[in-house]
Design a protein around this motif. Sequence first.
Motif, PDB file in Angstrom:
ATOM      1  N   LEU A  47     -40.198  -9.598-105.393  1.00 57.94           N
ATOM      2  CA  LEU A  47     -39.322  -8.503-105.794  1.00 57.94           C
ATOM      3  C   LEU A  47     -39.769  -7.951-107.137  1.00 57.94           C
ATOM      4  O   LEU A  47     -40.241  -8.698-107.995  1.00 57.94           O
ATOM      5  N   SER A  48     -39.618  -6.647-107.343  1.00 53.86           N
ATOM      6  CA  SER A  48     -40.022  -6.043-108.620  1.00 53.86           C
ATOM      7  C   SER A  48     -39.104  -6.501-109.750  1.00 53.86           C
ATOM      8  O   SER A  48     -39.529  -6.586-110.898  1.00 53.86           O
ATOM      9  N   THR A  49     -37.864  -6.803-109.422  1.00 61.29           N
ATOM     10  CA  THR A  49     -36.898  -7.285-110.408  1.00 61.29           C
ATOM     11  C   THR A  49     -36.150  -8.462-109.811  1.00 61.29           C
ATOM     12  O   THR A  49     -35.634  -8.356-108.696  1.00 61.29           O
ATOM     13  N   PRO A  50     -36.064  -9.576-110.524  1.00 64.11           N
ATOM     14  CA  PRO A  50     -35.281 -10.701-109.995  1.00 64.11           C
ATOM     15  C   PRO A  50     -33.824 -10.280-109.801  1.00 64.11           C
ATOM     16  O   PRO A  50     -33.309  -9.448-110.543  1.00 64.11           O
ATOM     17  N   VAL A  51     -33.195 -10.842-108.794  1.00 67.49           N
ATOM     18  CA  VAL A  51     -31.790 -10.528-108.553  1.00 67.49           C
ATOM     19  C   VAL A  51     -30.913 -11.642-109.105  1.00 67.49           C
ATOM     20  O   VAL A  51     -31.325 -12.798-109.178  1.00 67.49           O
ATOM     21  N   GLU A  52     -29.714 -11.258-109.502  1.00 63.45           N
ATOM     22  CA  GLU A  52     -28.754 -12.258-109.945  1.00 63.45           C
ATOM     23  C   GLU A  52     -28.231 -12.930-108.689  1.00 63.45           C
ATOM     24  O   GLU A  52     -27.697 -12.273-107.802  1.00 63.45           O
ATOM     25  N   THR A  53     -28.426 -14.217-108.588  1.00 66.06           N
ATOM     26  CA  THR A  53     -28.015 -14.915-107.377  1.00 66.06           C
ATOM     27  C   THR A  53     -26.567 -15.355-107.520  1.00 66.06           C
ATOM     28  O   THR A  53     -26.231 -16.150-108.383  1.00 66.06           O
ATOM     29  N   ALA A  54     -25.742 -14.788-106.685  1.00 67.71           N
ATOM     30  CA  ALA A  54     -24.334 -15.147-106.642  1.00 67.71           C
ATOM     31  C   ALA A  54     -24.152 -16.289-105.644  1.00 67.71           C
ATOM     32  O   ALA A  54     -25.119 -16.809-105.104  1.00 67.71           O
ATOM     33  N   HIS A  55     -22.924 -16.626-105.378  1.00 63.87           N
ATOM     34  CA  HIS A  55     -22.621 -17.648-104.377  1.00 63.87           C
ATOM     35  C   HIS A  55     -23.159 -17.187-103.023  1.00 63.87           C
ATOM     36  O   HIS A  55     -22.845 -16.106-102.557  1.00 63.87           O
ATOM     37  N   LEU A  56     -24.013 -17.974-102.431  1.00 65.57           N
ATOM     38  CA  LEU A  56     -24.544 -17.661-101.107  1.00 65.57           C
ATOM     39  C   LEU A  56     -23.761 -18.468-100.079  1.00 65.57           C
ATOM     40  O   LEU A  56     -23.634 -19.680-100.198  1.00 65.57           O
ATOM     41  N   LYS A  57     -23.254 -17.787 -99.091  1.00 64.89           N
ATOM     42  CA  LYS A  57     -22.351 -18.367 -98.100  1.00 64.89           C
ATOM     43  C   LYS A  57     -22.954 -19.583 -97.390  1.00 64.89           C
ATOM     44  O   LYS A  57     -22.249 -20.530 -97.074  1.00 64.89           O
ATOM     45  N   TYR A  58     -24.242 -19.564 -97.127  1.00 62.75           N
ATOM     46  CA  TYR A  58     -24.853 -20.624 -96.325  1.00 62.75           C
ATOM     47  C   TYR A  58     -25.736 -21.573 -97.136  1.00 62.75           C
ATOM     48  O   TYR A  58     -26.484 -22.336 -96.574  1.00 62.75           O
TER      49      TYR A  58
END
Length: 126
Positions: A86-97
């Motif tokens: 990814l060009s920009t890292p994403v803020e990882t929130a609560h992932l359901k699985y």
Amino acid sequence: MGEGFTLHPGELVLAASHEYVRIPSDLTAQVVARSSYGRLGLLVATAVQVQPGYTGCVTLQLVNLGQLPITLTPGERIGQLVFTKLSTPVETAHLKYSLAVWPEFSRVSEDSDIKRLRRAPTARRK
């Protein structure tokens, strides 16, 4: 690794990857079937995206789209992960699985939009 099982034409089963993965926030992955199994009619994933920040075994949806039964053995290499930077890292929130070690059944009922839509008034048909 264990005994095989037979996936009959038209059947769908949930399976889990043998590998426990951790996807960094600057990568995403897609599950892609190996061509040899695709030629038998095996669809390895119906929901192919593995989100940035996901940790756990990847749940696979295995569907036999072919005309003949397919016998699979646990540990068999039926697919692969293809990573995209990814060009920009994403803020990882609560992932359901996240943190799965077994196949995870659908949790679509936990989606906030589904809950909101089910509470909304419906228009009456004439």
